[in-house]
Design an enzyme around this catalytic site. Sequence first.
Site, PDB file in Angstrom:
ATOM      1  N   SER A  24      20.587 -33.751 -26.365  1.00  0.00           N
ATOM      2  CA  SER A  24      21.576 -33.225 -27.256  1.00  0.00           C
ATOM      3  C   SER A  24      21.549 -31.876 -27.013  1.00  0.00           C
ATOM      4  O   SER A  24      21.502 -31.246 -26.097  1.00  0.00           O
ATOM      5  CB  SER A  24      21.578 -33.822 -28.753  1.00  0.00           C
ATOM      6  OG  SER A  24      22.542 -33.028 -29.499  1.00  0.00           O
ATOM      7  N   THR A  25      21.167 -31.041 -28.248  1.00  0.00           N
ATOM      8  CA  THR A  25      21.033 -29.727 -28.114  1.00  0.00           C
ATOM      9  C   THR A  25      19.963 -29.209 -27.035  1.00  0.00           C
ATOM     10  O   THR A  25      18.856 -29.629 -27.082  1.00  0.00           O
ATOM     11  CB  THR A  25      20.543 -28.851 -29.393  1.00  0.00           C
ATOM     12  OG1 THR A  25      21.504 -29.570 -30.349  1.00  0.00           O
ATOM     13  CG2 THR A  25      20.854 -27.484 -29.629  1.00  0.00           C
TER      14      THR A  25
ATOM     15  N   HIS B 157      25.010 -35.446 -25.633  1.00  0.00           N
ATOM     16  CA  HIS B 157      26.078 -35.073 -26.706  1.00  0.00           C
ATOM     17  C   HIS B 157      27.085 -34.048 -26.518  1.00  0.00           C
ATOM     18  O   HIS B 157      26.476 -32.688 -26.490  1.00  0.00           O
ATOM     19  CB  HIS B 157      25.448 -34.910 -28.120  1.00  0.00           C
ATOM     20  CG  HIS B 157      24.611 -36.042 -28.603  1.00  0.00           C
ATOM     21  ND1 HIS B 157      23.749 -35.900 -29.804  1.00  0.00           N
ATOM     22  CD2 HIS B 157      24.564 -37.325 -28.139  1.00  0.00           C
ATOM     23  CE1 HIS B 157      23.233 -37.013 -29.897  1.00  0.00           C
ATOM     24  NE2 HIS B 157      23.855 -37.998 -29.129  1.00  0.00           N
TER      25      HIS B 157
ATOM     26  N   MET C  12      18.810 -32.304 -31.246  1.00  0.00           N
ATOM     27  CA  MET C  12      18.605 -32.472 -32.735  1.00  0.00           C
ATOM     28  C   MET C  12      19.100 -33.925 -33.251  1.00  0.00           C
ATOM     29  O   MET C  12      19.736 -34.446 -32.454  1.00  0.00           O
ATOM     30  CB  MET C  12      19.846 -31.657 -33.566  1.00  0.00           C
ATOM     31  CG  MET C  12      19.610 -31.327 -34.806  1.00  0.00           C
ATOM     32  SD  MET C  12      20.922 -29.972 -35.667  1.00  0.00           S
ATOM     33  CE  MET C  12      22.253 -30.491 -34.894  1.00  0.00           C
TER      34      MET C  12
ATOM     35  N   ASP D 295      19.154 -39.658 -32.640  1.00  0.00           N
ATOM     36  CA  ASP D 295      19.918 -40.641 -31.647  1.00  0.00           C
ATOM     37  C   ASP D 295      18.933 -41.148 -30.404  1.00  0.00           C
ATOM     38  O   ASP D 295      18.244 -40.258 -29.897  1.00  0.00           O
ATOM     39  CB  ASP D 295      21.220 -39.877 -31.055  1.00  0.00           C
ATOM     40  CG  ASP D 295      21.934 -40.830 -30.505  1.00  0.00           C
ATOM     41  OD1 ASP D 295      21.945 -42.115 -30.613  1.00  0.00           O
ATOM     42  OD2 ASP D 295      22.602 -40.357 -29.222  1.00  0.00           O
TER      43      ASP D 295
END
Length: 347
Positions: free
Chosen positions: A171-172, A198, A288, A291
Site C-alpha cells: 500500500s503506502t 492499493h 498502512m 490488509d
Amino acid sequence: MTIKVLVVDDSGFFRRRLTELINADGRLQVIGTASNGQEAIDQAGRLRPDVITMDYEMPVMDGITSLREIHRKLRIPVLMFSSLTYEGARVTLDALEAGAVDYLPKNFEEISKHPEEIQKILCDRIVMVSGSRTSVASAAPTTAAPAPAVAATPTRRGGLRSTQLVVIGASTGGPMALQEVLTRLPANFRLPILLVQHMPGTFTKAFAERLDRICQISVSEAKDGDVLRAGHAYLAPGGKQMLSDGHMRIRVTEGESHLNYKPSLDVTFGSVARDLGGKVLGVVLTGMGADGREGARLLKAEGATIWAQDEASCVIYGMPMAVAKAGLVDEVLDLRRVAPRLCEEIN
C-alpha cells in the site's frame, strides 16, 4: 505535539481552503504557504515543517523539481496532490520516484461538497505521512540489513521448489518498493507473479506500463481470463479484485462493495490459498493498515510461505507488522534483499 505543515499550491483559493481544513484539526498547524516550487524550497529550509503538501503544476518551478530538491537536502515528508487521470497517474508516479511519500487526488468540487469527509481523509493522511520514512528506493544503500523487530523462521534454502506462484502486496510506499523488487528480477524468472497495490483504477494501467518499460520481466495490468505465464507480473486493476480461477488463470471481478480495499491482498491471498494451497509464496511489503493478514492466515493453514518487509526499510510499517505480529511470517527481509532471495529460492 502539533504537526507543522507547509502548504504549496499556485492557487490562492486552494491554499486558503487547505489551510482552513488543516488548522481545524487539533493535531495539525499550517506554519506557512508557498505559491511555487522555488518558494517551497525557501520556506521549507526556513520553517522546517514536519510535512509538506505539494501541487505538481506551478509557475517558476514545478512541484516535482521542487520535491527532488527538498528530498535531497531536507528529507521532509511530502504529500503530493494529483489529478485522477492517466496523465495525472504518470506525474504522480514520477513524484513518488522523486521522493514523495504518498498522494491525494486534487478535486476542488469534492472539497466544496463534502468538507468534513475531505478534512478527515486529508488530515489523517498528513498525520500518517508525518510518521513515515523517506522512500527506500531513493535513499542511500545501507551496508547491512537491520535485525527484524519480530522474530521469524528463515525459509530453508531450496524449500520453495514446489512453489507455483508468487503474490506480492503493498500500500503506502508500495509503488517504489515494487519497482525496487521487480527491476532486479531476471527475464527468465521461472514463476508468474501477482501484484496487489492499493491504487485508484485510473493509476494501475500507467503503473503497469511503467514497470513493464523498466523491468526485465514483463508486467501488465491484469485482465479477466489472463493465463499465468512464467516471468510475467500481473498488477491488479484499481477498483477491482483479482482472483485465481483454479486453472492458472486470472479472474478480475468487481468484488463485494463492503470491502475497504479494491484491490485487496486478503482477497487475492484467500483465492490462491483455495486453489494452490501451499504452492504459493506471499510477500507483504510496506503499507498502512492490516490488509493481507487474514489472507496470509489462510495461506499458512495450507502450508504456504510468507515473507514480510522489515520495519527499517518500510515507508509505513503497517501491513508487514500485522502479519508478523500474527505469527504468520517465515522470513523478515530488508527491501533490498527481497529480489535476491526470490532469485535464490525460485530460480
